[in-house]
Design an enzyme around this catalytic site. Structure first.
Site, mmCIF file in Angstrom:
data_model
loop_
_atom_site.group_PDB
_atom_site.id
_atom_site.type_symbol
_atom_site.label_atom_id
_atom_site.label_comp_id
_atom_site.label_asym_id
_atom_site.label_seq_id
_atom_site.Cartn_x
_atom_site.Cartn_y
_atom_site.Cartn_z
ATOM 1 N N HIS A 1 0.833 -1.211 0.000
ATOM 2 C CA HIS A 1 0.000 0.000 0.000
ATOM 3 C C HIS A 1 0.867 1.260 0.000
ATOM 4 O O HIS A 1 0.424 2.310 0.482
ATOM 5 C CB HIS A 1 -0.951 0.025 1.209
ATOM 6 C CG HIS A 1 -1.809 -1.186 1.333
ATOM 7 N ND1 HIS A 1 -3.046 -1.291 0.737
ATOM 8 C CD2 HIS A 1 -1.585 -2.376 1.964
ATOM 9 C CE1 HIS A 1 -3.573 -2.473 1.016
ATOM 10 N NE2 HIS A 1 -2.691 -3.161 1.752
ATOM 11 N N SER B 1 15.543 17.125 -19.322
ATOM 12 C CA SER B 1 14.777 18.367 -19.269
ATOM 13 C C SER B 1 15.353 19.390 -20.231
ATOM 14 O O SER B 1 16.564 19.476 -20.415
ATOM 15 C CB SER B 1 14.789 18.933 -17.849
ATOM 16 O OG SER B 1 14.168 20.207 -17.809
ATOM 17 N N GLU C 1 9.251 5.102 -18.979
ATOM 18 C CA GLU C 1 8.083 5.862 -19.438
ATOM 19 C C GLU C 1 7.660 5.402 -20.830
ATOM 20 O O GLU C 1 6.458 5.283 -21.126
ATOM 21 C CB GLU C 1 8.413 7.357 -19.431
ATOM 22 C CG GLU C 1 8.624 7.915 -18.026
ATOM 23 C CD GLU C 1 9.305 9.276 -18.016
ATOM 24 O OE1 GLU C 1 9.262 9.945 -16.961
ATOM 25 O OE2 GLU C 1 9.891 9.674 -19.043
ATOM 26 N N LYS D 1 19.198 17.188 -15.198
ATOM 27 C CA LYS D 1 18.085 16.315 -14.827
ATOM 28 C C LYS D 1 18.062 15.087 -15.738
ATOM 29 O O LYS D 1 18.169 15.195 -16.957
ATOM 30 C CB LYS D 1 16.760 17.068 -14.948
ATOM 31 C CG LYS D 1 15.574 16.349 -14.310
ATOM 32 C CD LYS D 1 14.348 17.274 -14.304
ATOM 33 C CE LYS D 1 13.212 16.695 -13.472
ATOM 34 N NZ LYS D 1 12.666 15.464 -14.042
#
Length: 460
Positions: A188, A318, A331, A324
């Site tokens: 959870h 980025s 993804e 970054k």
């Protein structure tokens, strides 16, 4: 300036580019369905050509087709099987129901090429006819579902299974590499009892292995073919030995165990095999999304997230934030899997469109299942090679989170009971003190006893 020739079909004359092999019916489909620019893929075209070559061979053996015509039809089909003339298959994936346009595109190209081989001109169907010769003993209604099953089986063996096996092997390697790394478990998204990092990867491996097992089982349904059922399953206009001989030739050409369906009517009314394969591809996509989401979470940071693992840097993340690095491979995999899930919805909806003797939505079923196989296979290969292989464990962070996990208190249950253990956990949370510190302060255990009981390795 473009040059055209006049082609004819039962509706009249059509202007067709002079240098193409296809004829009037294909040209009508091009004009009627300018929908997406998408085409049924080469694997499907190859499967159609295998069917046409097998049909010509069978019809020749049955004495229904002139031997010379049959030989040239087979040669033309074999050229397509080898990858020639793919630019001649121009019908949109979203086309006439059942795939009649796709079937006629193949019939016209083969007839035109066979006529050329026999000394005629492109489009001279007086020598070899698309319907009477190339399509002999066949219908769109039995050849298109057969092509769907042939092309899916081909892509399973040559594209999907190798990608799955490569992924399983790499997950197995990571399971071994990370076996000694003990970390906080999470259920959870909250602290849970310890687990090996390798065991998490073992879980991923098991999920993929399970889907492959299901796919292998569903694959068996691809090998039952209703070829020879013709228009509605009765085998009208086909020699009594045609189906048996044609399917034997298919099996020989593909080296796969194709057999005649015991129920041609069911074969033509439904697309059971494609539905089953699509469903398992969706299941694979769901598991891959889970894996990609886990790895993105475990690698989050690098300073403000969990940062328990590090992913390889493959490109800047980025356009505005220097330095970054984003989990782009993961993804990418998520997006691919989302499309596969959507494709299965399309397949399901199209399968519902089956009415009476055939399913008229077959082209979109074939297109979506084959696209799913292609993109999920490529996605797994990229994930395995550009991400999974280079994942590293950040053991310092792993130890930090493990030491702070309140769920270590679970080990106290057999010693002091659930309620007292819960009170210790609550006090630890509210005061910020370590579990061991509270246990010793309260005189419940000595330092050595608490150390032993709370040792994460004893909880595995």
């Amino acid at each position: 300036m473009d040059k055209f020739r006049t082609a004819k079909d039962t509706l009249g004359e059509v202007q067709v580019p002079v240098d193409v092999y296809y004829g009037a019916q294909t040209q009508r489909a091009v004009e009627n369905f300018p929908i997406s620019g998408l085409r049924l893929p080469p694997a499907f075209v190859k499967a159609q050509a295998i069917i046409k070559a097998s049909a010509a061979s069978s019809n020749k053996q049955c004495g229904a087709l002139d031997a010379k015509k049959a030989e040239n039809i087979i040669q033309a089909a074999e050229e397509i099987i080898e990858g020639k003339w793919l630019d001649q298959f121009v019908v949109d994936a979203y086309q006439a129901g059942a795939g009649t346009s796709q079937n006629m595109n193949m019939n016209e190209v083969i007839a035109s090429r066979a006529s050329e081989l026999m000394g005629g001109e492109k489009g001279d169907f007086s020598i070899v006819h698309p319907n009477d010769d190339v399509n002999m003993s066949q219908s769109t209604n039995d050849t298109i579902p057969t092509a769907i099953q042939l092309s899916i089986a081909d892509q399973l063996h040559n594209v999907l299974y190798p990608a799955i096996d490569q992924l399983i092997a790499q997950l197995d390697e990571k399971e071994g590499e990370f076996h000694s790394v003990v970390k906080a478990g999470r259920t959870h998204l909250q602290d849970a009892v310890p687990i090996r990092l390798g065991s998490e990867f073992k879980g991923y491996k098991g999920a993929v292995q399970s889907v492959k097992k299901s796919l292998k089982h569903a694959e068996k349904s691809l090998y039952e073919l209703g070829l020879g059922g013709n228009a509605v399953g009765t085998g009208i206009n086909a020699h009594e030995n045609y189906a048996k001989l044609a399917i034997q030739e298919l099996a020989k050409r593909t080296d796969l165990p194709y057999v005649q369906s015991e129920n041609t009517y069911s074969f033509m009314q439904n697309t059971n095999a494609a539905i089953r394969i699509s469903g398992h591809l969706k299941e694979l996509a769901v598991h891959l999304i889970k894996i990609s989401s886990d790895l993105r979470l475990l690698s989050s940071g690098p300073r403000t997230g969990l940062a328990e693992i590090s992913l390889p840097a493959v490109q800047p993340g980025s356009s505005i934030m220097p330095g970054k690095i984003n989990p782009v491979i993961l993804e990418n995999l998520y997006m691919i899997c989302s499309q596969v899930i959507g494709n299965d919805t399309c397949v399901t909806t199209a399968a519902i469109g089956s009415q009476l003797e055939i399913n008229p939505m077959m082209p979109v079923i074939g297109y979506n299942v084959l696209q799913s196989i292609t993109i999920i296979s490529n996605g797994m290969k990229v994930f395995t090679e550009k991400c999974l292989k280079e994942i590293k464990a950040n053991e310092e962070n792993i130890t930090k989170w493990l030491d702070q996990s309140l769920s270590l208190v679970t080990a106290l249950n057999p010693h002091i009971g659930y309620e007292k253990a819960a009170a210790i956990a609550k006090e630890s949370f509210e005061t910020g003190k370590m579990l061991k510190e509270i246990l010793v302060e309260k005189g419940i255990f000595t330092s050595e006893e608490a150390e032993k009981i709370l040792d994460p390795k004893n909880m595995l």
